[in-house]
Design a protein around this motif. Sequence first.
Motif, PDB file in Angstrom:
ATOM      1  N   UNK A 187      66.392  74.280  88.796  1.00 10.48           N
ATOM      2  CA  UNK A 187      65.554  73.844  87.510  1.00 10.48           C
ATOM      3  C   UNK A 187      65.467  75.042  86.696  1.00 10.48           C
ATOM      4  N   UNK A 188      66.280  76.110  86.934  1.00 16.36           N
ATOM      5  CA  UNK A 188      66.230  77.298  86.040  1.00 16.36           C
ATOM      6  C   UNK A 188      66.514  77.101  84.654  1.00 16.36           C
ATOM      7  N   UNK A 189      67.508  76.595  84.139  1.00 16.86           N
ATOM      8  CA  UNK A 189      67.880  76.036  82.648  1.00 16.86           C
ATOM      9  C   UNK A 189      66.662  75.500  82.175  1.00 16.86           C
ATOM     10  N   UNK A 210      48.626  70.763  85.406  1.00 17.57           N
ATOM     11  CA  UNK A 210      49.555  69.540  85.574  1.00 17.57           C
ATOM     12  C   UNK A 210      50.190  68.724  84.489  1.00 17.57           C
ATOM     13  N   UNK A 211      50.014  69.309  83.391  1.00 19.52           N
ATOM     14  CA  UNK A 211      50.646  68.734  82.019  1.00 19.52           C
ATOM     15  C   UNK A 211      52.274  68.897  82.220  1.00 19.52           C
ATOM     16  N   UNK A 212      52.698  69.685  83.063  1.00 19.22           N
ATOM     17  CA  UNK A 212      54.063  69.983  83.152  1.00 19.22           C
ATOM     18  C   UNK A 212      54.428  70.037  84.803  1.00 19.22           C
ATOM     19  N   UNK A 213      55.298  69.362  85.166  1.00 17.02           N
ATOM     20  CA  UNK A 213      55.567  69.037  86.439  1.00 17.02           C
ATOM     21  C   UNK A 213      56.918  69.212  86.671  1.00 17.02           C
ATOM     22  N   UNK A 214      57.438  69.947  87.727  1.00 17.32           N
ATOM     23  CA  UNK A 214      58.767  70.109  88.102  1.00 17.32           C
ATOM     24  C   UNK A 214      58.836  69.641  89.509  1.00 17.32           C
ATOM     25  N   UNK A 226      53.776  57.050  83.694  1.00 18.96           N
ATOM     26  CA  UNK A 226      53.216  56.505  82.604  1.00 18.96           C
ATOM     27  C   UNK A 226      53.129  57.706  81.543  1.00 18.96           C
ATOM     28  N   UNK A 227      53.008  57.445  80.227  1.00 20.29           N
ATOM     29  CA  UNK A 227      52.546  58.529  79.170  1.00 20.29           C
ATOM     30  C   UNK A 227      53.245  59.803  79.651  1.00 20.29           C
ATOM     31  N   UNK A 228      54.569  59.873  79.741  1.00 24.51           N
ATOM     32  CA  UNK A 228      55.284  61.057  80.350  1.00 24.51           C
ATOM     33  C   UNK A 228      56.526  61.069  79.430  1.00 24.51           C
ATOM     34  N   UNK A 229      57.106  62.364  79.202  1.00 30.76           N
ATOM     35  CA  UNK A 229      58.362  62.533  78.705  1.00 30.76           C
ATOM     36  C   UNK A 229      59.339  63.086  79.910  1.00 30.76           C
ATOM     37  N   UNK A 230      60.042  62.508  80.213  1.00 27.96           N
ATOM     38  CA  UNK A 230      60.902  62.812  81.673  1.00 27.96           C
ATOM     39  C   UNK A 230      62.214  63.121  81.187  1.00 27.96           C
ATOM     40  N   UNK A 231      62.965  64.300  81.775  1.00 31.34           N
ATOM     41  CA  UNK A 231      63.916  64.662  81.630  1.00 31.34           C
ATOM     42  C   UNK A 231      64.802  64.808  82.982  1.00 31.34           C
ATOM     43  N   UNK A 232      65.886  64.197  83.050  1.00 30.46           N
ATOM     44  CA  UNK A 232      66.658  64.312  84.396  1.00 30.46           C
ATOM     45  C   UNK A 232      67.845  65.024  83.817  1.00 30.46           C
ATOM     46  N   UNK A 233      68.007  66.155  84.494  1.00 30.82           N
ATOM     47  CA  UNK A 233      69.280  67.009  84.068  1.00 30.82           C
ATOM     48  C   UNK A 233      70.233  66.976  85.282  1.00 30.82           C
ATOM     49  N   UNK A 234      71.552  67.272  84.697  1.00 28.72           N
ATOM     50  CA  UNK A 234      72.892  67.478  85.667  1.00 28.72           C
ATOM     51  C   UNK A 234      72.784  65.960  86.567  1.00 28.72           C
ATOM     52  N   UNK A 235      72.433  64.895  85.784  1.00 30.58           N
ATOM     53  CA  UNK A 235      72.503  63.421  86.344  1.00 30.58           C
ATOM     54  C   UNK A 235      73.995  63.230  86.719  1.00 30.58           C
ATOM     55  N   UNK A 236      74.985  63.936  86.285  1.00 30.92           N
ATOM     56  CA  UNK A 236      76.108  63.428  87.067  1.00 30.92           C
ATOM     57  C   UNK A 236      76.238  63.615  88.454  1.00 30.92           C
TER      58      UNK A 236
END
Length: 338
Positions: A187-189, A210-214, A226-236
């Motif tokens: 998750x370095x990028x 806990x506001x940022x979770x990795x 819920x109530x989250x901004x979720x980023x899935x990186x390298x999804x390929x």
Amino acid sequence: MIDRSIQVDRMEHVIQVFGSFDQNLRIIESELNVSIVSRDDALHISGEAEDVMLAEKAIGALLTLAARGENIDAQNVRYILKLVREGREKQIEELASDVVCITAKGKPIKPKTLGQRDYCKAIQDNTITLGIGPAGTGKTYLAVAAAVAAFRAEQVNRIILTRPAVEAGERLGFLPGDLQSKVDPYLRPLYDALFDMLGPDTYQKYLERGNIEVAPLAYMRGRTLDDSFIILDEAQNTSREQMKMFLTRIGFGSKVVITGDITQIDLPEDKVSGLKVAMKVLEDIDDIAICTLTGADVVRHRLVQKIIEAYEVYDKKNPPEKTKPYNASRGRAQMRKL
């Protein structure tokens, strides 16, 4: 040969367009084979008629962007020259987009290309956005910027970052340390982008609260976000099952950005990319946007764009051979023969 002139109202805009040591000016002259001279509050352009016309349009667009406070660098100049050649100069004004986020050092983050502008707008307008494109197009960085902006505006309570750990086959026990240490290399990028937006101290504070979770993608199963901004990186590099599992984690008040490059799939040959499947399955669903970025949207070193284009040409001429998946029973039978 013809000579045309552009009247200039403010010389500081000309200085900005010309760049440090006139480097931007040299790019325009070299790319369009024209000569440009500043004299008597005007820019004089000389060369072949078509080249002069293109240079006039490009310089006019650059002066407009400079007047709006946009930063002009060599990358901007090359991109605008490309738009002018394609007859899309009217769209150049749209590059003066709104700021997505302000970094910890006060730097405004804005989309730098039309493709990036559409990508940012899709994130803003949709619950789920798929950002597909090659390396260097800003997929991850802009997604993190949008996440931080939403968090600062209290639109979400958490930022969740996840990525498939394909290189270790999701067997994180092979790496030393606790869960955070195991996940860090993958998750370095995302960390780098968060450090830019928030600063290391603020990032650490939100992480502890806990506001940022990795977390690796494998740890998303069974959760409702819920109530989250979720980023899935390298999804390929997700499997079909992983992608379906991830998409069904979304709760109320959440926003999701899925990024990936379908030309850089690291899965075994016999596994289908979950991102490729999702692009087909989700294309007609409301509130889901699929944005495709191209080599023209690359904002890294200009050689990255040329490398991507060169590989695209090579792959068209030399399609990769499909290898058959390993069959364990056939392998044992061959060993018995030996």
